[in-house]
Design an enzyme around this catalytic site. Structure first.
Site, PDB file in Angstrom:
ATOM      1  N   ARG A  75      -2.824  -0.960   8.262  1.00  0.00           N
ATOM      2  CA  ARG A  75      -2.294   0.398   8.400  1.00  0.00           C
ATOM      3  C   ARG A  75      -2.701   1.187   7.173  1.00  0.00           C
ATOM      4  O   ARG A  75      -2.494   0.756   6.046  1.00  0.00           O
ATOM      5  CB  ARG A  75      -0.777   0.370   8.517  1.00  0.00           C
ATOM      6  CG  ARG A  75      -0.186   1.751   8.659  1.00  0.00           C
ATOM      7  CD  ARG A  75       1.352   1.676   8.727  1.00  0.00           C
ATOM      8  NE  ARG A  75       1.894   2.921   8.273  1.00  0.00           N
ATOM      9  CZ  ARG A  75       2.381   3.132   7.063  1.00  0.00           C
ATOM     10  NH1 ARG A  75       2.419   2.185   6.159  1.00  0.00           N
ATOM     11  NH2 ARG A  75       2.863   4.308   6.727  1.00  0.00           N
ATOM     12  N   ASP A  76      -3.292   2.335   7.407  1.00  0.00           N
ATOM     13  CA  ASP A  76      -3.686   3.203   6.297  1.00  0.00           C
ATOM     14  C   ASP A  76      -3.019   4.553   6.480  1.00  0.00           C
ATOM     15  O   ASP A  76      -2.864   5.018   7.588  1.00  0.00           O
ATOM     16  CB  ASP A  76      -5.207   3.366   6.277  1.00  0.00           C
ATOM     17  CG  ASP A  76      -5.725   3.741   4.913  1.00  0.00           C
ATOM     18  OD1 ASP A  76      -4.920   3.996   4.014  1.00  0.00           O
ATOM     19  OD2 ASP A  76      -6.956   3.786   4.744  1.00  0.00           O
ATOM     20  N   GLU A  77      -2.615   5.173   5.393  1.00  0.00           N
ATOM     21  CA  GLU A  77      -1.946   6.478   5.493  1.00  0.00           C
ATOM     22  C   GLU A  77      -2.927   7.598   5.415  1.00  0.00           C
ATOM     23  O   GLU A  77      -3.945   7.563   4.914  1.00  0.00           O
ATOM     24  CB  GLU A  77      -0.916   6.604   4.380  1.00  0.00           C
ATOM     25  CG  GLU A  77       0.187   5.589   4.568  1.00  0.00           C
ATOM     26  CD  GLU A  77       1.292   5.750   3.551  1.00  0.00           C
ATOM     27  OE1 GLU A  77       1.531   6.880   3.105  1.00  0.00           O
ATOM     28  OE2 GLU A  77       1.924   4.757   3.233  1.00  0.00           O
TER      29      GLU A  77
END
Length: 77
Positions: A75-77
């Site tokens: 998961r990357d923001e």
């Protein structure tokens, strides 16, 4: 995570959890080009040629496929 090894992943050398705070420090492989998120198209760079963009995307997908195959959700923001 430290046991994962793939040419399209940044190496994780160490994860340091500080018990007295909510901080988690990750010691990662140095990437001299910086992060992808720091590229601001139109300001200092030109759009990538189609074949170059396609190769970068292929590498990204291969890295994610490797992670998912090793039960790691990214998961990357």
């Amino acid at each position: 995570m430290k046991k994962l090894d793939h040419p399209n992943l940044v190496l994780l050398y160490e994860a340091i959890d500080v018990p007295t705070s909510d901080s988690l420090y990750l010691v990662l492989e140095f990437m001299s080009g910086g992060t992808v998120m720091n590229i601001k198209l139109g300001e200092t760079t030109t759009p990538l040629q189609t074949e170059v963009a396609r190769e970068y995307f292929r590498q990204l997908v291969l890295g994610l496929e490797y992670l998912h195959g090793n039960d790691v959700a990214h998961r990357d923001e």
